[in-house]
Design an enzyme around this catalytic site. Structure first.
Site, short mmCIF file in Angstrom:
data_model
loop_
_atom_site.label_atom_id
_atom_site.label_comp_id
_atom_site.label_asym_id
_atom_site.label_seq_id
_atom_site.Cartn_x
_atom_site.Cartn_y
_atom_site.Cartn_z
N GLU A 80 -7.26 21.89 11.74
CA GLU A 80 -6.52 23.29 11.29
C GLU A 80 -7.63 24.17 11.47
O GLU A 80 -8.78 24.03 11.11
CB GLU A 80 -6.26 23.18 9.64
N CYS A 140 -2.63 20.27 1.03
CA CYS A 140 -3.87 19.96 1.86
C CYS A 140 -4.34 21.50 2.30
O CYS A 140 -5.68 21.46 2.49
CB CYS A 140 -2.98 19.73 3.17
N HIS A 159 -4.86 17.64 10.16
CA HIS A 159 -3.53 16.98 9.82
C HIS A 159 -3.23 15.96 10.98
O HIS A 159 -3.54 16.23 12.00
CB HIS A 159 -2.40 18.04 9.84
#
Ligand code: PCA
Length: 195
Positions: A80, A140, A159
């Site tokens: 991310e 998350c 992820h």
């Protein structure tokens, strides 16, 4: 010896499994050069997941933090880029109303991991990977935001797809491939961050 804190998550919602729980356990105590992994599995709750992650940072004093979670429907490993100061979603304990995670925090915080290099290294080995530009607004993202806001060490969030045999088989990977992919990711990260 350097320490890598690796976090995974418990299952949540309608999912009976979360591959990141198994990956974290499988990599616990694994050595990568002069670094060793310490793993924990976080609860998928807004008021617990980020707090447990932060406590682990204070207790373990890691040199690197790699937080991981499952993004069902994605077909590759996705580091991310950014965490946003916003949270909403339904957990086992109830619905978190849409709102800021930190009243006075910045709107967004960038990952401190070398994302481009990481993705190219993985792709070079045939491991499907791509930078993601949204970690969502669920737990998350909250863990990633909290780690970046309250620490200054190299930290970021990855992820991974769902694992085969879970409720969504669309885009899922065999657990062994996910474990191998994350093993390589940690290896590359440790190598890059020691240069
Ligand atoms: N995925 C969820 C929370 C836990 C997990 O593994 C998310 O993407 O926010």
């Amino acid at each position: 010896m350097r320490k890598i804190l690796l976090t995974g998550f418990e299952p949540f919602g309608s999912f009976e499994s979360n591959p990141t729980q198994y990956i974290a356990k499988a990599l616990d105590k694994t050595q990568f050069g002069d670094a060793v992994v310490e793993s924990i599995v976080l609860p998928v709750e807004f008021d617990k997941g980020p707090a447990v992650a932060l406590k682990a940072v204070h207790d373990c004093k890691p040199d690197i933090v790699i937080a991981t979670g499952m993004a069902a429907g994605r077909d590759r490993i996705t580091p991310e880029r950014v965490a946003i100061n916003w949270g909403e979603g339904k957990t086992a304990l109830g619905f978190r109303e849409s709102g800021k995670l930190e009243q006075d925090g910045p709107d967004g915080l960038f990952s401190r991991l070398p994302l481009e290099e990481l993705v190219s290294q993985l792709e070079r080995e045939g491991i499907w990977a791509k930078i993601s530009n949204t970690a969502g607004t669920y737990v998350c993202n909250a863990v990633m935001y909290t780690l970046l806001h309250h620490t200054s060490i190299p930290a970021g969030f990855i992820h991974v797809p769902a694992m085969d045999g879970s409720e969504t088989s669309e885009s899922s990977w065999p657990l062994s491939d996910l474990q191998q992919g994350m093993h390589r990711l940690v290896h590359h990260l440790v190598t890059m961050l020691e240069q």
